[in-house]
Scaffold this motif. Structure first.
Motif, mmCIF file in Angstrom:
data_model
loop_
_atom_site.group_PDB
_atom_site.id
_atom_site.type_symbol
_atom_site.label_atom_id
_atom_site.label_comp_id
_atom_site.label_asym_id
_atom_site.label_seq_id
_atom_site.Cartn_x
_atom_site.Cartn_y
_atom_site.Cartn_z
ATOM 1 N N VAL A 1 0.841 -1.202 0.000
ATOM 2 C CA VAL A 1 0.000 0.000 0.000
ATOM 3 C C VAL A 1 0.875 1.251 0.000
ATOM 4 N N GLY A 2 1.980 1.210 0.769
ATOM 5 C CA GLY A 2 2.907 2.347 0.757
ATOM 6 C C GLY A 2 3.455 2.606 -0.625
ATOM 7 N N GLY A 3 3.806 1.530 -1.337
ATOM 8 C CA GLY A 3 4.283 1.688 -2.711
ATOM 9 C C GLY A 3 3.219 2.248 -3.625
ATOM 10 N N MET A 4 1.954 1.822 -3.413
ATOM 11 C CA MET A 4 0.845 2.356 -4.214
ATOM 12 C C MET A 4 0.671 3.851 -3.987
ATOM 13 N N LEU A 5 0.822 4.289 -2.736
ATOM 14 C CA LEU A 5 0.698 5.720 -2.444
ATOM 15 C C LEU A 5 1.750 6.521 -3.197
ATOM 16 N N LEU A 6 2.987 6.020 -3.189
ATOM 17 C CA LEU A 6 4.061 6.715 -3.900
ATOM 18 C C LEU A 6 3.819 6.703 -5.402
ATOM 19 N N GLN B 1 14.113 9.350 -13.307
ATOM 20 C CA GLN B 1 12.930 9.531 -12.463
ATOM 21 C C GLN B 1 12.626 8.262 -11.672
ATOM 22 N N ALA B 2 12.912 7.103 -12.244
ATOM 23 C CA ALA B 2 12.718 5.848 -11.524
ATOM 24 C C ALA B 2 13.595 5.826 -10.268
ATOM 25 N N ILE B 3 14.864 6.203 -10.435
ATOM 26 C CA ILE B 3 15.787 6.223 -9.300
ATOM 27 C C ILE B 3 15.369 7.275 -8.287
ATOM 28 N N GLU B 4 15.062 8.484 -8.764
ATOM 29 C CA GLU B 4 14.695 9.570 -7.863
ATOM 30 C C GLU B 4 13.409 9.259 -7.099
ATOM 31 N N GLY B 5 12.426 8.677 -7.791
ATOM 32 C CA GLY B 5 11.159 8.348 -7.144
ATOM 33 C C GLY B 5 11.342 7.374 -5.989
ATOM 34 N N VAL B 6 12.222 6.402 -6.184
ATOM 35 C CA VAL B 6 12.496 5.425 -5.124
ATOM 36 C C VAL B 6 13.249 6.076 -3.970
ATOM 37 N N MET B 7 14.235 6.912 -4.285
ATOM 38 C CA MET B 7 15.004 7.567 -3.224
ATOM 39 C C MET B 7 14.112 8.490 -2.394
ATOM 40 N N MET B 8 13.212 9.198 -3.051
ATOM 41 C CA MET B 8 12.321 10.113 -2.341
ATOM 42 C C MET B 8 11.373 9.369 -1.408
ATOM 43 N N GLY B 9 10.856 8.238 -1.880
ATOM 44 C CA GLY B 9 9.821 7.554 -1.125
ATOM 45 C C GLY B 9 10.290 6.482 -0.162
ATOM 46 N N TRP B 10 11.363 5.762 -0.529
ATOM 47 C CA TRP B 10 11.714 4.569 0.235
ATOM 48 C C TRP B 10 13.024 4.656 1.002
ATOM 49 N N LEU B 11 13.803 5.721 0.830
ATOM 50 C CA LEU B 11 15.135 5.752 1.433
ATOM 51 C C LEU B 11 15.085 5.671 2.951
ATOM 52 N N THR B 12 14.234 6.471 3.587
ATOM 53 C CA THR B 12 14.147 6.438 5.051
ATOM 54 C C THR B 12 13.714 5.058 5.533
ATOM 55 N N SER B 13 12.748 4.466 4.849
ATOM 56 C CA SER B 13 12.300 3.119 5.216
ATOM 57 C C SER B 13 13.436 2.111 5.077
ATOM 58 N N PHE B 14 14.255 2.246 4.040
ATOM 59 C CA PHE B 14 15.402 1.349 3.851
ATOM 60 C C PHE B 14 16.379 1.465 5.011
ATOM 61 N N ILE C 1 6.295 3.531 -11.865
ATOM 62 C CA ILE C 1 6.532 2.085 -11.860
ATOM 63 C C ILE C 1 7.498 1.657 -10.757
ATOM 64 N N ALA C 2 8.630 2.385 -10.633
ATOM 65 C CA ALA C 2 9.700 1.916 -9.753
ATOM 66 C C ALA C 2 9.311 1.805 -8.272
ATOM 67 N N PRO C 3 8.687 2.832 -7.648
ATOM 68 C CA PRO C 3 8.343 2.683 -6.228
ATOM 69 C C PRO C 3 7.380 1.528 -5.957
ATOM 70 N N ALA C 4 6.446 1.285 -6.881
ATOM 71 C CA ALA C 4 5.512 0.175 -6.710
ATOM 72 C C ALA C 4 6.243 -1.161 -6.775
ATOM 73 N N ILE C 5 7.183 -1.275 -7.702
ATOM 74 C CA ILE C 5 7.969 -2.507 -7.813
ATOM 75 C C ILE C 5 8.781 -2.744 -6.546
ATOM 76 N N VAL C 6 9.397 -1.669 -6.037
ATOM 77 C CA VAL C 6 10.177 -1.788 -4.806
ATOM 78 C C VAL C 6 9.291 -2.259 -3.654
ATOM 79 N N ALA D 1 10.588 -10.049 -0.267
ATOM 80 C CA ALA D 1 11.969 -10.436 0.036
ATOM 81 C C ALA D 1 12.723 -9.431 0.898
ATOM 82 N N GLY D 2 12.064 -8.392 1.390
ATOM 83 C CA GLY D 2 12.734 -7.418 2.245
ATOM 84 C C GLY D 2 13.103 -6.150 1.498
ATOM 85 N N MET D 3 13.269 -5.056 2.268
ATOM 86 C CA MET D 3 13.519 -3.756 1.658
ATOM 87 C C MET D 3 14.858 -3.686 0.942
ATOM 88 N N ARG D 4 15.880 -4.385 1.442
ATOM 89 C CA ARG D 4 17.186 -4.336 0.775
ATOM 90 C C ARG D 4 17.093 -4.908 -0.639
#
Length: 406
Positions: free
Chosen positions: A53-58, A230-243, A355-360, A367-370
């Motif tokens: 759901v978090g990935g869907m929000l992003l 944008q795929a890389i930036e979108g993931v860094m913006m949304g998931w970095l703190t969680s990672f 696409i990228a944040p949802a895939i992450v 399989a885990g955030m890493r």
């Protein structure tokens, strides 16, 4: 510095006020967008959301970003540039306010879509207006994006301080972001932007809409570079703190600090890129930054200590710093020649951030955030391939021009 001062002197007082509002809009966007990633762990906990759901929000935020990018190219024809700009950028204040009201997933998805619409509108209008005023110079564009980085640097710090002040501090932080966005809207009402409407006017006053940019190779090359970035930036913006938190290497407070370090690096890099743009061509800078992103993202994914994560984060921030502004400059005068081109560029490149944040999120649930973050290495490798292709294409065009001249 002389180049920046020369730019402001050359555009006049009214345009300086417009540029100041564009800088503030990017600053507010930096606070809000990065704050979403910073508060995501607390928001997930309060509203009992999982990674998917978090990935869907992003991703929904990025969908709003994409749709608005296309709409931003056409709405000025019907409502005028100023009206369209103000109307579409109101989504930040509204969306951030909605996040405080309910944890219903549908409600949250609508809120994130509105925030995404604001993001796409700011990206479209800001880059187009600055690009027109700068006449192809990448320096002002990188300076513009530096204000996003300033807001992004502050966002994790604001979340951290609000968390210290109140057990549900993420709510206070989101409220602050909503107020910052509302203040920007008030300032925009005084901008002297062209508000002429083409549609509905006499035939001689209508502005023809051309899609000739689809036939130009430089558009597709530049768009693909933007897509993978944008795929890389979108993931860094949304998931970095969680990672950082889920890696077990650092606490939530330390994660906020390290996330802020990424954006400090981005700020330093963007200020540096605004000067380097006068010495190096966009295709050269893009290749170096793409290689750096692949290298440091790989290092981040394989880091298991605080020091290693910090070093990889700083390197990644510096490598990402001037990527978007330099990518826009890579297209030359394409956006000036085709007014609706920026809308399609934003729409198509933002699909990477959809696409990228949802895939992450999906991979992280399985399989885990890493492992989820590691999946973005594919986008980083594709970015390097496109950067090399861009360089070869530029050299081929230059060789053909020399041959034709002789």
């Amino acid at each position: 510095m002389e180049q920046k001062q020369g730019f402001f002197r050359s555009i006049g007082r009214d345009n300086c006020y417009i540029v100041a509002n564009l800088f503030y809009a990017y600053f507010a966007q930096g606070i809000a967008v990065i704050m979403l990633g910073a508060v995501l762990p607390a928001l997930k906990a309060d509203y009992a959301l999982n990674y998917q759901v978090g990935g869907m929000l992003l991703s929904v935020q990025s969908i709003g970003y994409a749709i608005s990018g296309l709409g931003a190219g056409f709405l000025p024809l019907y409502f005028g540039l100023k009206n369209s700009f103000i109307g579409m950028t109101s989504g930040l204040a509204i969306g951030m306010g909605m996040l405080l009201i309910s944890g219903n997933p549908v409600w949250l998805l609508i809120a994130m879509a509105l925030i995404g619409i604001n993001k796409g509108s700011v990206t479209n209008y800001n880059n187009q207006i600055i690009s027109d005023l700068a006449k192809g110079n990448a320096g002002p564009l990188n300076l513009l994006h530096a204000f996003f980085a300033i807001g992004a640097c502050l966002a994790p710090v604001v979340v951290l301080l609000c968390g210290k002040a109140d057990p549900t501090g993420w709510r206070l932080a989101v409220l602050i972001a909503a107020v910052v966005g509302a203040l920007g809207l008030l300032a925009m009402t005084r901008m002297k932007l062209d508000n002429t409407r083409s549609v509905g006017k006499s035939e001689e006053k209508k502005v023809p809409v051309s899609y000739g940019f689809f036939r130009e190779k430089i558009f597709w090359v530049t768009m693909l570079i933007g897509f993978f970035y944008q795929a890389i930036e979108g993931v860094m913006m949304g998931w970095l703190t969680s990672f950082f938190v889920d890696s077990g290497v650092m606490t939530n407070d330390f994660a906020q600090v390290v996330t802020s370090t990424l954006w400090i690096s981005l700020l330093v890099g963007r200020l540096g890129c605004s000067g380097l743009a006068a010495r190096f061509r966009p295709y050269q800078m893009i290749l170096v930054m793409a290689g750096g992103q692949l290298l440091f993202l790989y290092a981040l994914v394989h880091s298991h200590s605080f020091a290693a994560m910090m070093a990889a984060t700083i390197g990644l921030g510096l490598s990402m710093s001037g990527m978007y502004g330099t990518t826009v400059s890579n297209a030359g005068d394409l956006f000036a020649r085709y007014p609706v081109c920026m809308g399609f560029f934003v729409l198509m490149t933002s699909m990477g951030a959809v696409i990228a944040p949802a895939i992450v999120g999906i991979v992280a649930d399985a399989a885990g955030m890493r492992t989820g973050l590691a999946s973005v290495l594919l986008a980083a490798a594709a970015l390097v391939i496109m950067a090399v292709y861009n360089l070869l294409s530029v050299r081929k065009r230059a060789h053909a021009a020399v041959s034709a001249a002789s």
